[in-house]
Design a protein around this motif. Sequence first.
Motif, PDB file in Angstrom:
ATOM      1  N   ARG A  26       0.801  -1.156   0.233  1.00  0.00           N
ATOM      2  CA  ARG A  26       0.020  -0.104  -0.050  1.00  0.00           C
ATOM      3  C   ARG A  26       0.793   1.148  -0.138  1.00  0.00           C
ATOM      4  O   ARG A  26       0.553   2.150  -0.591  1.00  0.00           O
ATOM      5  CB  ARG A  26      -1.049   0.098   1.056  1.00  0.00           C
ATOM      6  N   GLU A  27       1.991   1.294   0.759  1.00  0.00           N
ATOM      7  CA  GLU A  27       2.906   2.380   0.546  1.00  0.00           C
ATOM      8  C   GLU A  27       3.450   2.661  -0.650  1.00  0.00           C
ATOM      9  O   GLU A  27       3.802   3.752  -1.089  1.00  0.00           O
ATOM     10  CB  GLU A  27       4.004   2.276   1.748  1.00  0.00           C
ATOM     11  N   ARG A  32       0.955   4.059  -2.882  1.00  0.00           N
ATOM     12  CA  ARG A  32       0.569   5.683  -2.662  1.00  0.00           C
ATOM     13  C   ARG A  32       1.867   6.166  -3.337  1.00  0.00           C
ATOM     14  O   ARG A  32       1.431   7.509  -3.924  1.00  0.00           O
ATOM     15  CB  ARG A  32       0.745   5.905  -1.269  1.00  0.00           C
ATOM     16  N   SER A  61       1.195   9.211  -6.146  1.00  0.00           N
ATOM     17  CA  SER A  61       1.673  10.539  -6.011  1.00  0.00           C
ATOM     18  C   SER A  61       2.641  10.774  -7.371  1.00  0.00           C
ATOM     19  O   SER A  61       2.642  11.883  -7.606  1.00  0.00           O
ATOM     20  CB  SER A  61       2.580  10.498  -4.857  1.00  0.00           C
TER      21      SER A  61
END
Length: 227
Positions: A51-52, A55, A59
């Motif tokens: 999930r990191e 993200r 971005s």
Amino acid sequence: MKLEPLTDDTRRGQIVRRLRELIVSGQVSAGERLTESELSLQLGASRGPLREAIRELVSSGLLVSIPYKGLFVRSVSRKDLEELYSLRTALEQLAFRHCWERRTPAALEDLRWRNENLVAAVDAGTEPHKAIELELILHSWCYELSEHDLLNQAWQRILPNLQFYFMLHQRAHQRPGPFRDAHEAYVEYACGDNLDLMLEHLQYHMRQGLERTLSFIDSIEEYEHIT
């Protein structure tokens, strides 16, 4: 030999690199929907680092997260490419204005070395993704030499989008990398004594191939509309 165990940050970085490679190489199609469960299974990654990584890629603009619909590989429009072209041209011209007086014999030799590495990769023809990486390293030279922190941050921000654009550029030209002499004039002017000529060449250099890539994008959109 003692190795440090992998941390969640290390795993996140590995996942980011792997997903970025899949996207910019075209192994996953523009607009394709991705799911966390499938990515977790395929990558052997736990949900936290995954999930990191997602993200971070959202971005940077390579992935798009749409509420209630899911996660998608970004698509590219004519507007996207025109904006990227105009921003990249302005940034690189600014970088050359700032780095021009900082050019030393060692710095110019570094630029020539970067171009030689790119040419060697093009000649080898076995790693097209490596050629994209080396082309971006070549263009990073003026930003690094400028020592302009905000400018370098802006350059780093658009790098993933440039990787995606270069992949499309190669597909549009049906070749695994740039022409081996594509940057000869670029390096010659960068090592020369006329900043105005360098800035003019940048405008031309950046525009080269863009129209064909735009036509390639149009053909994809037309095909998708028909089907």
